[in-house]
Design an enzyme around this catalytic site. Sequence first.
Site, short mmCIF file in Angstrom:
data_model
loop_
_atom_site.label_atom_id
_atom_site.label_comp_id
_atom_site.label_asym_id
_atom_site.label_seq_id
_atom_site.Cartn_x
_atom_site.Cartn_y
_atom_site.Cartn_z
N GLU A 235 -13.17 -15.98 49.27
CA GLU A 235 -13.52 -16.58 47.93
C GLU A 235 -14.86 -17.39 47.95
O GLU A 235 -15.68 -17.39 47.24
CB GLU A 235 -12.51 -17.53 47.47
N TYR B 42 -11.95 -2.56 48.14
CA TYR B 42 -12.14 -3.58 49.21
C TYR B 42 -12.43 -3.03 50.58
O TYR B 42 -13.37 -3.41 51.19
CB TYR B 42 -10.78 -4.58 49.53
#
EC number: 3.4.11.2
Length: 598
Positions: free
Chosen positions: A294, A379
Amino acid sequence: MDFVMHQWDNRHDYHSFANTDSIRVTHLSLDLAIDFDTRCLQGCVRLDFVRKEGDAADVLVLDTRALAIKSITDVHGQPLDWGLGQASEILGQALEIMLPNGITSVLVHYHTTEDAEGLQWLDGPQTQSGKPYLFSQSQPVNARSWIPLQDTPKARVTFDARVRANQPCRVVMSALNQADMPADGVFEFVMDKPMPTHLLAIAAGQIDRVPVSERSAVFAEPAMASLAAREFEDIEAMMQMAESILGPYAWERYDMLILPPSFPFGGMENPCLAFLTPTLIAGDKSLVSTVAHELAHSWTGNLVSNATWRDLWLNEGFTTYFTNRIVEAVYGREQAQLELMLEYGRLKEEMAGMPLPRQTLPANLQQDDPNAAFNRFTYDKASMFVHFLEARLGRPDFDAFLRSYIEHYAFVAITTEDFVEYAKGTLLQTHPDKVTEAELREWIYGEGLPATFMPPMSESLGWVIESMTEWLEGHPLTPERLFGWRVQHWQFFLNNLPEQISQEQLLELDERFALGSSGNAEIACDWFRVAIRNHYDPVLEQVEAFLCRIGRAKFVRPLFLELQIAGYRQELEAIYHRARESYHPSLRVQLDRILFNE
């Protein structure tokens, strides 16, 4: 090799009604009241916008879903004509506002409804504090369910907000958050940097604040705050490492909000305030790579962002790659290698069941639910591509390219084709002997992995494979054999077991290692999947408790699917009936569709 591209307009966002090509909203001013009793947000939003030069468009088109629009006026309170378009299950409804000449702002008075997928309201029994709680999840297209706006990553906005609640609580948003509680209960926020609309976020409840460093703090329910602060105490070291390569951190503060267990993701990279799942708090920092992920989004995703959901790999692929770099710098090369191996394992598993046309980096989902973009190709294949570029260029030259790419596109939303053109004009020009355009295009537009792909390796997995082989041949797993195993070793072991193993072997694992009682949710989930597919019934009670306690989609979806595939239909329905209301609305919609064809 030629790659056929669909005849779509790759700059158009097919998941938004907004007419951003002619009118662009640039700033939102929110004035909201949180009503925990009726479970709604009510108030108004002022939208400031600009018309493209020479464009005389007289209609502003916004995105909405399940919103109750009360009235729309100009800034002087004069009513404006407006109407809602035909409803779409995924996209909601277009809100069309007629604009008199000279109008550059409108005020929309509205309130949310119980069908707002972007908001979850928790009762006291669902929280540690015993008090009600609210949090949002706007990505990918749920911001429109709590704010009428141009809900597309193309339309970056700044915002300010005034928020109050009808119960004592702390309110936080994806902006700079106040260290002290305001005496009058009115919380004010300012985000002065343009950000994608799917990063708009709000939460409210019994939330404490614990400083971690000069520019980071943890926000969490009181029982969790100190634990989380200790688990994430390395955040400043991560930030400094990232800045050394990617450039200065642009968002001033990096605070973290630990949400209740029903939060459906591992984390959400909302600027200034990352949302994180409590399942990351394992007590040994073994799962903090999600925090690193993040954080990395602060550059790749928040600073340089995808223009449409087709281009999500530009966010997640570069971020997944750089997460591995942060882990290597802070926790060592072996930890990074282990996590890269697990990443590759996840990708191989998904490749086995995904149709080849879906195995490209840009997602072909212009007519599909944008949630479908969140897969292992977005991803992990994308991350492998970035690792490929690093290996070909060498780390120093690749780091220089990465930094210049971020500086060039800072605060800009780009498409896959923008990246290809940038790469052609930079790294293909400066390193023509190391990477070709054909290789670049094969990675991006090709299906699956290129024939030249070299799988990652880990130096310490040899003894895990050896131990697994001997155990499958009948030798016990002794403490000596397991000495030094980390969480990632156990994950590799469980994920690489044969599809079918004996009840005796399952019983041995269960009784000797109590994997289902592990405080590490990753290990528990991987063990449950092995046990379910092999019909090891003693695990079902633990599976039910796990699914009723944790709402993270990464764990919930695969466990319900394992139950479904294994034929535990009666148990599945009973568990889902008990757990459903504790899940986030967006996850409930997905599970209803997957499990019950609703």
